[in-house]
Scaffold this motif. Structure first.
Motif, short mmCIF file in Angstrom:
data_model
loop_
_atom_site.label_atom_id
_atom_site.label_comp_id
_atom_site.label_asym_id
_atom_site.label_seq_id
_atom_site.Cartn_x
_atom_site.Cartn_y
_atom_site.Cartn_z
N ARG A 116 24.64 11.79 18.76
CA ARG A 116 23.38 11.62 19.47
C ARG A 116 23.43 10.41 20.40
N THR A 117 22.41 10.29 21.23
CA THR A 117 22.43 9.27 22.28
C THR A 117 22.48 7.86 21.70
N ARG A 118 22.91 6.91 22.52
CA ARG A 118 22.90 5.50 22.14
C ARG A 118 21.76 4.76 22.82
N PRO A 120 18.88 2.55 23.27
CA PRO A 120 18.44 1.55 22.28
C PRO A 120 17.07 1.85 21.69
N TYR A 121 16.23 2.55 22.44
CA TYR A 121 14.88 2.85 21.94
C TYR A 121 14.88 4.04 20.98
N PHE A 122 15.89 4.88 21.08
CA PHE A 122 16.06 5.96 20.11
C PHE A 122 16.42 5.35 18.76
N TYR A 123 17.22 4.29 18.80
CA TYR A 123 17.66 3.62 17.57
C TYR A 123 16.59 2.74 16.94
N GLN A 127 9.82 1.83 18.34
CA GLN A 127 9.53 2.15 19.74
C GLN A 127 9.15 3.62 19.90
N ARG A 128 8.46 3.90 20.99
CA ARG A 128 8.14 5.29 21.30
C ARG A 128 9.39 5.99 21.82
N CYS A 129 9.63 7.20 21.36
CA CYS A 129 10.82 7.93 21.79
C CYS A 129 10.59 9.42 21.60
N ASN A 130 10.55 10.15 22.71
CA ASN A 130 10.32 11.60 22.65
C ASN A 130 11.46 12.36 21.98
N LYS A 131 12.62 11.79 22.01
CA LYS A 131 13.77 12.46 21.40
C LYS A 131 13.68 12.34 19.87
N ARG A 132 13.29 11.18 19.39
CA ARG A 132 13.19 10.93 17.95
C ARG A 132 11.89 11.51 17.39
N GLY A 137 6.23 9.67 23.53
CA GLY A 137 6.42 8.88 24.75
C GLY A 137 7.84 8.37 24.86
N CYS A 138 8.12 7.68 25.95
CA CYS A 138 9.48 7.17 26.17
C CYS A 138 9.41 5.71 26.56
N ALA A 139 9.88 4.85 25.66
CA ALA A 139 9.82 3.42 25.92
C ALA A 139 10.89 2.97 26.91
N ALA A 140 11.89 3.83 27.12
CA ALA A 140 13.04 3.41 27.94
C ALA A 140 12.73 3.39 29.43
N GLN A 147 21.66 0.94 30.76
CA GLN A 147 22.71 1.84 30.27
C GLN A 147 22.34 3.31 30.42
N LEU A 148 21.11 3.61 30.79
CA LEU A 148 20.63 4.99 30.66
C LEU A 148 20.93 5.85 31.88
N GLY A 149 20.40 7.09 31.85
CA GLY A 149 20.83 8.12 32.79
C GLY A 149 20.22 8.01 34.17
N ALA A 156 10.34 12.75 30.56
CA ALA A 156 10.17 12.61 29.10
C ALA A 156 11.34 11.86 28.47
N CYS A 157 12.50 11.84 29.13
CA CYS A 157 13.68 11.21 28.52
C CYS A 157 14.75 10.96 29.58
N ILE A 158 15.31 9.74 29.56
CA ILE A 158 16.38 9.41 30.51
C ILE A 158 17.66 9.02 29.78
N ALA A 159 17.82 9.51 28.54
CA ALA A 159 18.99 9.13 27.75
C ALA A 159 20.26 9.81 28.27
N THR A 160 21.42 9.22 27.95
CA THR A 160 22.70 9.83 28.29
C THR A 160 23.36 10.38 27.03
S1 SF4 Z 1 15.22 7.77 27.05
FE1 SF4 Z 1 15.10 9.47 25.60
S2 SF4 Z 1 16.11 8.65 23.80
FE2 SF4 Z 1 15.55 6.87 25.04
S3 SF4 Z 1 13.47 6.25 24.38
FE3 SF4 Z 1 13.19 7.70 26.07
S4 SF4 Z 1 12.93 9.65 25.02
FE4 SF4 Z 1 13.90 8.30 23.54
#
Ligand code: SF4
Ligand SMILES: Cc1cc2nc3c(=O)[nH]c(=O)nc-3n(C[C@H](O)[C@H](O)[C@H](O)COP(=O)(O)OP(=O)(O)OC[C@H]3O[C@@H](n4cnc5c(N)ncnc54)[C@H](O)[C@@H]3O)c2cc1C
Lengths: 316, 210
Positions: A116-118, A120-123, A127-132, A137-140, A147-149, A156-160
């Protein structure tokens, strides 16, 4: 870590059937990603199906002249397999650029694809995180996004996707072989394996619930110069800021997949026609429609410059 | 996990031998008001550690690291980050180095595990242990067991011809150069920064080997 029940299975079919029988179950391969996330209670399976000893640990030649890599082959064994080093150097190079010797000894081919993604807000479970937590919401996006995408992302999400191996597999046109709980099998081209986040970033692949990966298939070797260039904050043992996986032929044609920029290894086949024209033309097309944040806009130039360096290296 | 948990674990072992038990934490929660017991799953595993066979029944969640330290009292292996990032927990499993913190004990059925205690003893040091002492390959010593286990495996990996990220060729026999050793040891972090001495200790052992 939440408590869970545990079972070892001996065949892929047993594994898929066990998963269908037990709600809330997860397959455990090397455990280097899943256990990490279970310790943080980001993953909370009620039942663990240990597939470590289902006999999917072989690399075999296919009738077509390619390779069939068992889902449980470790990253170490794959990187060191002589035909891989000789004919699919890009794959060895990508694997050896990832993680550490200790981790590669446990990490498996399937587990690596599904890590899964690295972000930091997913971990960080505060924090708010749509993936988790879908819908939270998305704190990133307004946060620390260096580091993100930059492409393929959504509001909704910019994770890599963090895998190095997957970048090489994408350039090599790999296919993912699976078995479902009802026993049916299929092969999914890696190009169609990952889903873009859209409004559902918690759904990362097109795998069905309880579908087990049994192997990754490589088509016959295509020759050319193989280069994996990973750019990161340390010279060793760090995830990529960006990475470029390339196979370049003598006549200047080739294939390039890029890591660290998107929710999946990023490759645009039509852009590859521009490779003989140079890095600038190719990258402009590859990253067309990119939506970087202020903090990670540097990745656009970094990709172009790294592609230029890789093409230059391939010529010498 | 601190020492006081030993007591809870041994008490639990006395209390339960079925698949459902009561966690140490749940016992701790019983402070006057009745706390609902949290059901815990147990399962069996057997493997050898430093040549000694062990048959264990434990909480499914127990990592190999906690098994070694808390159940078998082999405290040479250290817990640093507990997330596979620092390398302090490195042990050898069937001759290969792994992070014991990112592995369930249950994943090691029939495996042969070697810890720092099994590499050598104070009277009969492993050559790598002796070289670390000679070259001052540590200061506080906390990461050292993991460094030594990793170092032993690194030299075996080079000998077996396995390439690394810094190897110029994927097909030629790699050499134990300083660059190669540093790349291959990057999963073992040393807070005191003894890296250059660790590399010297490894070079000496590599030289003797070849
Ligand atoms: S970028 Fe994706 S994984 Fe990161 S906090 Fe936002 S929703 Fe979660
Ligand atoms: C400190 C650290 C640094 C790292 N650095 C890098 C890096 O630089 N580059 C990089 O690419 N990676 C890196 N990694 C990630 C590492 O590569 C992955 O953790 C590893 O590849 C996961 O493989 P595994 O077998 O351990 O998977 P597991 O943790 O066992 O499983 C991961 C997921 O895959 C599922 N799964 C496993 N096998 C199957 C199957 N056969 N069918 C269906 N589902 C399955 C599991 O249910 C789980 O959801 C790093 C990891 C750590 C801890």
């Amino acid at each position: 870590m939440k408590t869970f029940t545990y079972e070892r299975v001996r065949t892929p079919a047993e594994a898929a059937a066990a998963a269908a029988r037990t709600p809330g179950s997860k397959f455990l391969a090397g455990g280097t990603n899943l256990l990490d996330l279970m310790k943080l209670e980001i993953e909370t399976p009620a039942h663990i199906i240990d597939v470590g000893k289902v006999g999917l640990d072989k690399i075999e030649p296919t009738p077509a002249g390619g390779l069939r890599i068992g889902a449980l082959v470790t990253n170490t064994d794959l990187a060191n397999h002589l035909p891989v080093r000789r004919d699919y150097g890009l794959l060895s190079r990508a694997l050896l650029a990832g993680a550490t010797g200790q981790l590669r000894n446990k990490a498996t081919t399937a587990g690596n694809l599904l890590q899964r993604t690295r972000c930091p807000y997913f971990y960080d479970t505060n924090q708010r995180c749509n993936k988790r937590v879908p819908g939270s919401g998305c704190a990133a996006i307004a946060g620390f996004s260096r580091q993100l995408g930059v492409i393929g992302t959504s509001n909704a999400c910019i994770a890599t996707h963090p895998s190095d191996m997957a970048v090489a597999m994408r350039a090599l046109d790999a296919g993912v072989e699976t078995v479902k709980a009802n026993g049916t099998t299929r092969t999914i081209p890696l190009a169609q394996f990952y889903r873009l986040p859209g409004q559902t970033p918690h759904l990362e692949t097109i795998l069905e619930k309880n579908e087990l990966i049994t192997a990754v298939l490589l088509p016959p070797p295509v020759g050319g110069v193989h280069i994996y260039q990973k750019v990161r904050d340390r010279a060793s043992y760090a995830f990529a800021l960006i990475s470029v996986g390339a196979i370049v032929q003598k006549d200047g044609t080739g294939r390039i997949a890029v890591g660290g920029v998107a929710p999946q290894p990023w490759r645009v086949e039509t852009a590859e026609q521009l490779l003989p024209a140079g890095a600038k033309e190719f990258t402009a097309q590859l990253l067309q429609g990119a939506r970087p944040t202020k903090e990670n806009a540097f990745k656009l130039a970094l990709v172009e410059n790294t592609v230029a360096a890789v093409l230059n290296e391939a010529r010498h | 996990m601190d020492e006081s948990n030993d007591y809870l674990f041994s008490r639990r072992e006395m209390l339960v031998s079925t698949t459902l038990a009561v966690t140490g934490l749940a016992l701790l929660n019983v402070t006057g008001a009745e706390a609902a017991p949290v059901p815990v799953s147990q399962a069996k595993v057997s493997f050898t550690v430093n040549g000694q066979p062990h048959q264990l029944e434990m909480d499914t969640r127990t990592t190999l690291l906690d098994t070694l330290r808390e159940h078998l009292h082999l405290t040479g292996t250290k817990k640093g980050c507990d997330h596979g990032q620092c390398g302090a927990c490195t042990v050898l499993v069937n001759g290969q180095r792994i992070n014991s913190c990112l592995s369930l004990a249950l994943q090691h059925q029939d495996d042969a595990i070697t810890t720092i205690e099994g590499l050598g003893t104070p009277d009969k040091l492993h050559p790598m242990q002796a070289a670390f002492i000679k070259h001052d390959g540590y200061q506080c010593g906390y990461c050292t067991p993991g460094q030594i286990c990793s170092a032993v495996a690194v030299l075996a990996e080079i000998k077996a011809g396995m390439p690394s990220h810094v190897s110029a060729s994927l097909l030629e026999q790699p050499q134990a150069t300083n660059m190669e050793l540093r790349e291959r040891m990057s999963g073992n972090i040393c807070r005191c920064g003894a890296y250059s001495n660790i590399a010297e200790a490894m070079s000496e052992v590599a030289g003797k080997d070849s």
